[in-house]
Design an enzyme around this catalytic site. Sequence first.
Site, mmCIF file in Angstrom:
data_model
loop_
_atom_site.group_PDB
_atom_site.id
_atom_site.type_symbol
_atom_site.label_atom_id
_atom_site.label_comp_id
_atom_site.label_asym_id
_atom_site.label_seq_id
_atom_site.Cartn_x
_atom_site.Cartn_y
_atom_site.Cartn_z
ATOM 1 N N ASP A 8 0.913 -1.375 0.146
ATOM 2 C CA ASP A 8 -0.066 0.033 -0.116
ATOM 3 C C ASP A 8 1.078 1.060 -0.115
ATOM 4 O O ASP A 8 2.202 1.167 -0.173
ATOM 5 C CB ASP A 8 -0.975 -0.053 1.107
ATOM 6 C CG ASP A 8 -0.309 0.131 2.458
ATOM 7 O OD1 ASP A 8 0.911 0.272 2.697
ATOM 8 O OD2 ASP A 8 -0.961 0.353 3.592
ATOM 9 N N CYS A 65 3.046 -3.246 4.005
ATOM 10 C CA CYS A 65 2.440 -1.835 4.375
ATOM 11 C C CYS A 65 3.040 -1.410 5.467
ATOM 12 O O CYS A 65 4.462 -1.781 5.853
ATOM 13 C CB CYS A 65 0.957 -2.378 4.781
ATOM 14 S SG CYS A 65 0.712 -3.519 6.228
ATOM 15 N N THR A 67 2.898 -1.702 8.871
ATOM 16 C CA THR A 67 3.025 -2.333 9.878
ATOM 17 C C THR A 67 3.431 -4.338 9.123
ATOM 18 O O THR A 67 3.757 -4.792 10.191
ATOM 19 C CB THR A 67 2.109 -2.566 10.952
ATOM 20 O OG1 THR A 67 0.683 -2.986 10.140
ATOM 21 C CG2 THR A 67 1.757 -1.045 11.700
ATOM 22 N N GLY A 70 -2.094 -5.312 8.527
ATOM 23 C CA GLY A 70 -2.993 -5.489 7.641
ATOM 24 C C GLY A 70 -2.900 -6.209 6.388
ATOM 25 O O GLY A 70 -4.066 -7.329 6.101
ATOM 26 N N HIS A 98 8.969 -24.369 8.710
ATOM 27 C CA HIS A 98 8.050 -25.373 9.674
ATOM 28 C C HIS A 98 6.339 -25.100 9.053
ATOM 29 O O HIS A 98 5.819 -26.002 9.246
ATOM 30 C CB HIS A 98 8.175 -24.613 10.995
ATOM 31 C CG HIS A 98 9.101 -25.003 11.752
ATOM 32 N ND1 HIS A 98 9.361 -24.827 13.157
ATOM 33 C CD2 HIS A 98 10.414 -25.655 11.279
ATOM 34 C CE1 HIS A 98 10.476 -25.442 13.565
ATOM 35 N NE2 HIS A 98 11.109 -25.940 12.466
ATOM 36 N N HIS A 134 5.471 -31.421 10.303
ATOM 37 C CA HIS A 134 5.268 -30.172 9.792
ATOM 38 C C HIS A 134 4.075 -30.241 8.801
ATOM 39 O O HIS A 134 3.188 -29.441 8.582
ATOM 40 C CB HIS A 134 6.616 -29.461 9.305
ATOM 41 C CG HIS A 134 7.365 -28.961 10.464
ATOM 42 N ND1 HIS A 134 7.127 -28.305 11.689
ATOM 43 C CD2 HIS A 134 8.739 -29.278 10.562
ATOM 44 C CE1 HIS A 134 8.093 -28.165 12.399
ATOM 45 N NE2 HIS A 134 8.959 -28.816 11.845
HETATM 46 C C1 RB5 Z 1 -1.780 2.791 6.666
HETATM 47 O O1 RB5 Z 1 -1.957 3.935 7.103
HETATM 48 C C2 RB5 Z 1 -1.788 1.485 7.457
HETATM 49 O O2 RB5 Z 1 -2.826 1.270 8.247
HETATM 50 C C3 RB5 Z 1 -1.324 0.386 6.596
HETATM 51 O O3 RB5 Z 1 -0.171 0.611 5.792
HETATM 52 C C4 RB5 Z 1 -0.927 -0.856 7.363
HETATM 53 O O4 RB5 Z 1 0.131 -0.757 8.383
HETATM 54 C C5 RB5 Z 1 -2.422 -1.831 8.033
HETATM 55 O O5 RB5 Z 1 -2.051 -2.511 8.572
#
Ligand code: RB5
Length: 148
Positions: A8, A65, A67, A70, A98, A134
């Site tokens: 994203d 993304c 984090t 998502g 695994h 596994h």
């Molecule tokens: C976008 O702002 C952020 O929410 C997205 O990149 C991601 O980290 C979602 O899990």
Amino acid sequence: MKIALAADHGGYKLKDAIAAHLKERGIETVDFGTNTADSCDYPDYADPLCRAVASGECELGILVCSTGLGMSMAANKHRGIRAACCSEPISAELTRSHNDANVLCLGAFIVGEQTAFRMADIFIDTPFSNGERHIRRVGKVNALDGDK
Ligand code: RB5
């Protein structure tokens, strides 16, 4: 080997850097976007990548993304996809050997470029162990249907 890449707006710079890194290694990549900083919705990019991996068009996928979280939630909604959100190399290795993970999810706010390259390399270079326990456990994961 073909590696699918998608991100994203929070992850596209790291995704492009990973693409360049893999190209240097002679690994073919398929880019499912996004390619700008314009705000977008991560499930819209996870979905086509996961379809390409689940269909066998690409062997493995990497989703980025902010984090990685998502993307991993969206990816794991797809039958045949085992997505793992990792922030260090040992997890990237063990989720291949695994869990037979086929999608690596990374957070651009969480990991630096060099760590991301290292994790991408390890993820791509590590085979599934094919250990009996596994195989059994991954089979159970594949068969799970929480709605039933
Ligand atoms: C976008 O702002 C952020 O929410 C997205 O990149 C991601 O980290 C979602 O899990």
